[in-house]
Design a protein around this motif. Structure first.
Motif, PDB file in Angstrom:
ATOM      1  N   GLU A 165       0.839  -1.198   0.000  1.00 33.39           N
ATOM      2  CA  GLU A 165       0.000   0.000   0.000  1.00 33.39           C
ATOM      3  C   GLU A 165       0.871   1.243   0.000  1.00 33.39           C
ATOM      4  O   GLU A 165       2.064   1.193   0.301  1.00 33.39           O
ATOM      5  N   VAL A 166       0.275   2.357  -0.388  1.00 34.09           N
ATOM      6  CA  VAL A 166       0.933   3.653  -0.336  1.00 34.09           C
ATOM      7  C   VAL A 166       0.316   4.433   0.819  1.00 34.09           C
ATOM      8  O   VAL A 166      -0.891   4.685   0.824  1.00 34.09           O
ATOM      9  N   GLU A 167       1.133   4.792   1.782  1.00 35.95           N
ATOM     10  CA  GLU A 167       0.640   5.526   2.940  1.00 35.95           C
ATOM     11  C   GLU A 167       1.224   6.930   2.939  1.00 35.95           C
ATOM     12  O   GLU A 167       2.431   7.117   2.733  1.00 35.95           O
ATOM     13  N   TYR A 168       0.369   7.918   3.148  1.00 37.85           N
ATOM     14  CA  TYR A 168       0.809   9.312   3.158  1.00 37.85           C
ATOM     15  C   TYR A 168       0.124  10.038   4.309  1.00 37.85           C
ATOM     16  O   TYR A 168      -1.100  10.002   4.425  1.00 37.85           O
ATOM     17  N   ASN A 169       0.920  10.637   5.167  1.00 41.55           N
ATOM     18  CA  ASN A 169       0.402  11.312   6.361  1.00 41.55           C
ATOM     19  C   ASN A 169      -0.506  10.395   7.184  1.00 41.55           C
ATOM     20  O   ASN A 169      -1.561  10.805   7.670  1.00 41.55           O
ATOM     21  N   GLY A 170      -0.079   9.129   7.287  1.00 37.09           N
ATOM     22  CA  GLY A 170      -0.811   8.181   8.104  1.00 37.09           C
ATOM     23  C   GLY A 170      -2.072   7.623   7.479  1.00 37.09           C
ATOM     24  O   GLY A 170      -2.828   6.894   8.129  1.00 37.09           O
ATOM     25  N   LYS A 171      -2.286   7.912   6.196  1.00 35.43           N
ATOM     26  CA  LYS A 171      -3.499   7.468   5.516  1.00 35.43           C
ATOM     27  C   LYS A 171      -3.144   6.617   4.306  1.00 35.43           C
ATOM     28  O   LYS A 171      -2.232   6.959   3.544  1.00 35.43           O
ATOM     29  N   ASP A 172      -3.863   5.543   4.105  1.00 35.74           N
ATOM     30  CA  ASP A 172      -3.685   4.687   2.936  1.00 35.74           C
ATOM     31  C   ASP A 172      -4.295   5.380   1.722  1.00 35.74           C
ATOM     32  O   ASP A 172      -5.502   5.612   1.664  1.00 35.74           O
ATOM     33  N   ILE A 173      -3.445   5.745   0.747  1.00 33.32           N
ATOM     34  CA  ILE A 173      -3.946   6.424  -0.448  1.00 33.32           C
ATOM     35  C   ILE A 173      -3.835   5.520  -1.681  1.00 33.32           C
ATOM     36  O   ILE A 173      -3.909   5.998  -2.812  1.00 33.32           O
ATOM     37  N   SER A 174      -3.649   4.237  -1.471  1.00 35.56           N
ATOM     38  CA  SER A 174      -3.559   3.286  -2.586  1.00 35.56           C
ATOM     39  C   SER A 174      -4.802   3.379  -3.460  1.00 35.56           C
ATOM     40  O   SER A 174      -5.929   3.406  -2.962  1.00 35.56           O
ATOM     41  N   THR A 225      -5.787   5.881  -5.204  1.00 38.15           N
ATOM     42  CA  THR A 225      -6.320   7.234  -5.336  1.00 38.15           C
ATOM     43  C   THR A 225      -6.042   7.771  -6.738  1.00 38.15           C
ATOM     44  O   THR A 225      -4.954   7.579  -7.280  1.00 38.15           O
TER      45      THR A 225
END
Length: 212
Positions: free
Chosen positions: A34-43, A45
């Motif tokens: 998964e791609v996580e950015y600022n603690g959020k999964d943005i996979s 997107t």
């Protein structure tokens, strides 16, 4: 990544570095993880939504809009920014970073040199006011004297505007400005650590980066 940080992703050709960036931006679907950015999964997107989250990319090969002027290319980069005053402020800042672009603001992008197009691609990427800037091979096809100038500006951007993740074929150059780095081979991270440690490790330089 931390604010004001430059991180390098390096490795041999075909290691998967560009694909990794495209997975982050949503251009390439993930096959695992998964791609996580600022603690959020943005996979998964969508690309435009990734930009809206604060991630912007200057792609390999630059991909500027050749039939648009320098100024129009920059405006395109800020298409999600609704504040006209902020757009004007951002363009002025980019022109201060890259005076050559200011001199050529009315020229078509296709008429620029490779180095000038690279400056424009980076400038266009920062128009969206990202908190994370992805740079894919910023030295590719650019004269060495211009590369040095561009890398000085990358450091300035990291201090003033956005954390930077740079993918680069010029390993020494990338590690020189990065605080830490990841070494990729065959789609996997094989080593990571402070850039100074990687630069002083002859085994890593020889085996993974092709530097003697």
């Amino acid at each position: 990544m931390r604010d004001q940080e430059v991180v390098a992703l390096v490795g041999p050709n075909g290691a998967g570095k560009t694909t990794a960036l495209r997975c982050i931006t949503g251009e390439v679907p993930l096959t695992g993880g998964e791609v996580e950015y600022n603690g959020k999964d943005i996979s998964g997107t969508a690309v435009q939504d990734v930009v809206a989250l604060g991630i912007s990319c200057s792609p390999e090969g630059r991909n500027v809009f050749g039939n648009l002027t320098v100024y129009e290319n920059l405006r395109m980069g800020g298409f999600l920014v609704k504040d006209r005053a902020l757009i004007a402020e951002r363009i002025d800042w980019i022109f201060s970073l890259f005076p050559r672009l200011a001199e050529r603001r009315s020229q078509l992008a296709e008429s620029l040199s490779g180095g000038e197009q690279q400056m424009l691609a980076i400038g266009r990427a920062v128009m969206s006011c990202p908190s994370l800037l992805l740079l894919d091979e910023p030295s590719l096809g650019v004269a060495p004297v211009i590369v040095d100038a561009i890398y000085e500006k990358i450091v300035e951007i990291s201090k003033a505007a956005a954390a930077v993740l740079v993918v680069e074929q010029n390993v020494g150059l990338a590690l020189d400005i990065a605080s830490r780095a990841y070494v990729m081979e065959s789609g996997e991270i094989h080593h990571s650590g402070p850039s100074a440690d990687l630069l002083s490790d002859s085994y890593i330089l020889d085996t993974y980066l092709g530097v003697k």
